[in-house]
Design a protein around this motif. Structure first.
Motif, short mmCIF file in Angstrom:
data_model
loop_
_atom_site.label_atom_id
_atom_site.label_comp_id
_atom_site.label_asym_id
_atom_site.label_seq_id
_atom_site.Cartn_x
_atom_site.Cartn_y
_atom_site.Cartn_z
N TYR A 153 -1.08 -10.93 -0.45
CA TYR A 153 -0.82 -9.43 -0.11
C TYR A 153 -1.54 -8.88 -1.17
N ALA A 154 -1.78 -7.47 -0.72
CA ALA A 154 -2.31 -6.88 -1.83
C ALA A 154 -1.48 -6.50 -2.98
N ALA A 173 -0.61 0.87 1.79
CA ALA A 173 0.44 0.04 2.74
C ALA A 173 0.39 0.20 4.03
N LYS A 174 0.42 1.68 4.41
CA LYS A 174 0.22 2.11 5.72
C LYS A 174 -0.96 1.38 6.43
N PRO A 223 12.27 5.25 0.86
CA PRO A 223 12.07 5.13 1.91
C PRO A 223 10.91 3.77 2.28
N HIS A 224 10.14 3.74 1.25
CA HIS A 224 8.97 2.67 1.34
C HIS A 224 9.61 1.33 1.13
N LEU A 225 10.43 1.41 0.33
CA LEU A 225 11.29 -0.12 0.14
C LEU A 225 11.88 -0.39 1.47
N GLU A 226 12.72 0.54 1.90
CA GLU A 226 13.70 0.50 2.91
C GLU A 226 12.72 -0.32 4.05
N SER A 227 11.67 0.47 4.30
CA SER A 227 10.56 -0.03 5.51
C SER A 227 9.98 -1.36 5.24
N GLY A 228 9.87 -1.86 4.11
CA GLY A 228 9.35 -3.03 3.66
C GLY A 228 7.96 -3.00 3.71
N ARG A 229 7.30 -1.73 3.70
CA ARG A 229 5.74 -1.65 3.40
C ARG A 229 5.50 -1.90 1.95
N ILE A 230 6.29 -1.45 0.95
CA ILE A 230 6.18 -1.58 -0.53
C ILE A 230 7.10 -2.76 -0.84
#
Length: 425
Positions: free
Chosen positions: A57-58, A79-80, A105-112
């Protein structure tokens, strides 16, 4: 020498070893955000880097204190576009609310996938909103054997380490390198590199790293120099518990660490607390000598203050112990907080004003000095708790035994209601 995969991580095998939790997360590709909590130079950044290397992963690194919300937005945009990004956020305990609100919100989406790094206790210093979305893992100082593995790798790795340099590291120099840095691998490798690059080759074209060279190149790691750090409070806690447990050598060890940190204020405050809390009625002269030693230490200052401090620490360790005093007041406080108070008996109420006798205040008070041995039985507690007992004397020293005998004699006499007629004046 930063690890590229989990297999290259030195130490922290309770997390990254085969079959351990981070290893399993990477193998299953089920990464979740986490917080790594431990002293500097023990592998927090290395583990984050190795996770990224193992998953492909990056990997981005920011500092919660110095980098801005704009920097976080850049990572989120990446991340998007590219998928998951592993973000190492150093000093995560200093993350402000604005940045936190952006990240959640980015943690909850799993993107970050957030890997927070901190030297502070996350259960105290990190916002619950972040804590609830992360797993918390402790990171420990490296052992001597683990440090030795890393130093050997650095000396032999010709691509990323010092392998191309003809270095000879003496055994006593290596020992100092490993011990003086106190489990901080970054400090050890920095010291080794400085020594190697600042030492001229000898006539045999060997860079000979002796004990004196390493001593000049390695800054000794001061234990708990951060007086507000979590580890510092752990040492203070261990200091008190060692005295309470009567372990003289352990108490002197933690005293030395506090002295080395230059924190005379904490030492003096804690010693007085220890004297009254843990020795207390079992040896009141030792308690007074502790107060005297603290006053002497404050007057003369460090380094001489170590002398009276050491003397009194040894005495407190070897003294009989009793916590009946603190237990008694805490028991009384517990009852008061629970509403166990009651009205002050009329005969004890203030009678120093005109008309008090009409209210019945002080009318039936018995003046103890009018009686033999200056004592008379009468009720002092409010009616609703008149049988309360908070003090439970122990027999851990001759002083408290004497106090206990007197306490029970008076308690029993009070129950019997024995008193004599007052003296005639």
């Amino acid at each position: 020498m930063r690890p590229r995969t989990l297999n290259e991580v030195v130490g922290q095998q309770h997390l990254v070893g085969p079959g351990k939790i981070i290893s399993r997360m990477v193998k299953a590709k089920m990464l979740s955000s986490l917080i790594l909590y431990g002293p500097p130079g023990t592998g927090k950044t290395s583990i984050a880097s190795a996770i990224a290397g193992s998953t492909k992963y990056a990997f981005r690194k920011l500092n919660a204190a110095t980098d801005t919300k704009k920097d976080l937005q850049i990572v989120a945009e990446e991340a998007k576009m590219s998928g998951t990004v592993i973000l190492l956020l150093d000093e995560i305990h200093r993350l402000d609310k604005s940045k936190q609100d952006f990240l959640l919100p980015h943690l909850e989406s799993g993107r970050i996938i957030l890997i927070g790094a901190t030297t502070e206790n996350p259960y105290i210093s990190i916002n619950p909103a972040i804590r609830s979305r992360t797993q918390i893992f402790p990171i420990h100082p490296l052992s001597i054997s683990e440090m030795k593995i890393a130093v050997k790798r650095a000396l032999t790795d010709s691509e990323r380490g010092l392998g191309k340099m003809p270095i000879k590291l003496d055994l006593d120099a290596e020992e100092h390198l490993l011990t003086a840095t106190n489990g901080d691998l970054r400090s050890a490798l920095n010291g080794l590199e400085l020594a190697a690059k600042s030492t001229d080759p000898n006539e045999d074209n060997i860079i000979h790293l002796t004990l004196s060279v390493i001593e000049e190149s390695v800054q000794k790691k001061i234990i708990n120099s951060d007086r507000n750090g979590d580890a510092h409070y752990d040492v203070i806690s261990a200091f008190q518990k060692s005295i309470r447990g009567s372990d003289t050598d352990a108490a002197l060890h933690y005293l030395a660490r506090l002295i080395e940190a230059g924190d005379l204020i904490s030492i003096c405050r804690r010693l007085i607390v220890i004297a009254y809390e843990d020795i207390g009625l079992a040896n009141m002269p030792a308690v007074q000598r502790a107060v005297t030693a603290v006053q002497a230490a404050q007057q003369i200052g460090l380094p001489e203050a170590r002398i009276p401090l050491a003397d009194v620490v040894i005495e407190l360790c070897l003294s009989p112990k009793s916590n009946s005093g603190i237990s008694a007041i805490d028991s009384a406080l517990e009852q008061v907080k629970a509403g166990g108070v009651g009205e002050v008996p009329n005969h004890l109420k203030d009678a120093h004003y005109k008309g008090a006798h009409k209210l019945g205040h002080g009318n039936d008070y018995l003046f103890p000095h009018d009686y033999p041995q200056d004592w008379v039985a009468q009720q002092y507690l409010p009616d609703r708790i008149k049988n309360a007992q908070y003090f439970h004397p122990k027999k851990n020293g001759r002083f408290e035994q004497a106090f206990g005998n007197q306490y029970w004699q008076l308690k029993n006499a009070q129950k019997k209601g024995l008193y004599q007629q007052p003296h005639n004046h």
